[in-house]
Motif scaffolding. Structure first.
Motif, short mmCIF file in Angstrom:
data_model
loop_
_atom_site.label_atom_id
_atom_site.label_comp_id
_atom_site.label_asym_id
_atom_site.label_seq_id
_atom_site.Cartn_x
_atom_site.Cartn_y
_atom_site.Cartn_z
N VAL A 101 -13.07 -6.99 -2.03
CA VAL A 101 -12.53 -5.65 -2.26
C VAL A 101 -11.83 -5.69 -3.61
N THR A 102 -12.37 -4.93 -4.56
CA THR A 102 -11.79 -4.88 -5.91
C THR A 102 -11.07 -3.55 -6.09
N ILE A 126 -5.09 -3.15 2.37
CA ILE A 126 -6.52 -3.11 2.66
C ILE A 126 -6.70 -3.49 4.12
N THR A 127 -7.40 -2.65 4.88
CA THR A 127 -7.67 -2.96 6.28
C THR A 127 -9.18 -2.98 6.49
N SER A 128 -9.69 -4.17 6.82
CA SER A 128 -11.12 -4.39 7.02
C SER A 128 -11.31 -4.92 8.44
N PRO A 129 -12.51 -4.80 8.97
CA PRO A 129 -12.77 -5.44 10.27
C PRO A 129 -12.56 -6.96 10.20
N TYR A 130 -12.45 -7.52 8.99
CA TYR A 130 -12.35 -8.97 8.81
C TYR A 130 -10.98 -9.42 8.30
N GLY A 131 -10.01 -8.52 8.32
CA GLY A 131 -8.66 -8.91 7.93
C GLY A 131 -7.91 -7.83 7.20
N VAL A 147 -8.09 1.87 2.80
CA VAL A 147 -7.24 1.52 1.67
C VAL A 147 -6.09 2.51 1.61
N GLU A 148 -4.86 2.00 1.64
CA GLU A 148 -3.67 2.84 1.50
C GLU A 148 -2.90 2.34 0.30
N ALA A 149 -2.65 3.23 -0.66
CA ALA A 149 -1.95 2.87 -1.88
C ALA A 149 -0.66 3.67 -1.98
N GLU A 150 0.37 3.05 -2.58
CA GLU A 150 1.67 3.69 -2.70
C GLU A 150 2.34 3.24 -4.00
N ALA A 151 2.97 4.21 -4.70
CA ALA A 151 3.68 3.89 -5.94
C ALA A 151 4.72 4.97 -6.20
N THR A 152 5.68 4.65 -7.03
CA THR A 152 6.66 5.63 -7.48
C THR A 152 6.24 6.10 -8.86
N VAL A 153 5.91 7.39 -8.96
CA VAL A 153 5.45 7.99 -10.21
C VAL A 153 6.40 9.12 -10.56
N ALA A 154 6.98 9.06 -11.76
CA ALA A 154 7.92 10.09 -12.23
C ALA A 154 9.04 10.32 -11.21
#
Length: 121
Positions: free
Chosen positions: A47-48, A61-66, A96-103
């Motif tokens: 997963v890139t 990242i949540t996959s059936p394999y980990g 895929v769940e992404a999180e960041a602080t923007v502005a």
């Protein structure tokens, strides 16, 4: 009438208050590519993640394999591998769940990315 008589002295100074607020960021610029390769006859899922933001992004990242939880630096990519220990895998999805602080705002995005069946036989 003289120019200095056109406006009363108490009205010659004008004060203006301007407040600028940033537009809310609706989604993070994170690209995900799911692939696979064969290692010793077993499928290894890859997963890139590519971070197009100017701030670091935390990803789960949540996959059936980990499950993996990398952080991706601004403008960089990171690849996570998930060992399946199987000679073949069926098609499926990686969450895929992404999180960041923007502005100054906490912004999160999520996506399900499909992957194809793979066989190392």
């Amino acid at each position: 009438m003289q120019p200095d008589e056109e406006v009363a002295p108490e009205n010659r100074t004008v004060r203006v208050t301007v407040t600028v607020t940033a537009a809310p960021v609706e989604e993070l610029d994170v690209t995900t590519v799911v692939g696979a390769r064969c290692v010793a006859g077993k499928v290894v899922q890859t997963v890139t993640l590519t971070n197009g933001e100017t701030v670091p992004v935390s990803v789960e990242i949540t996959s059936p394999y980990g499950v993996r939880s990398p952080s991706v630096a601004p403008g960089r990519s990171v690849t996570q591998t998930l060992t399946t220990r199987l000679p073949s895998i069926a098609a499926g999805q990686v969450g895929v769940e992404a999180e960041a602080t923007v502005a100054g705002q906490l912004v999160s995005s999520s996506a399900d990315v499909a992957f194809e069946a793979v066989s190392c036989r």
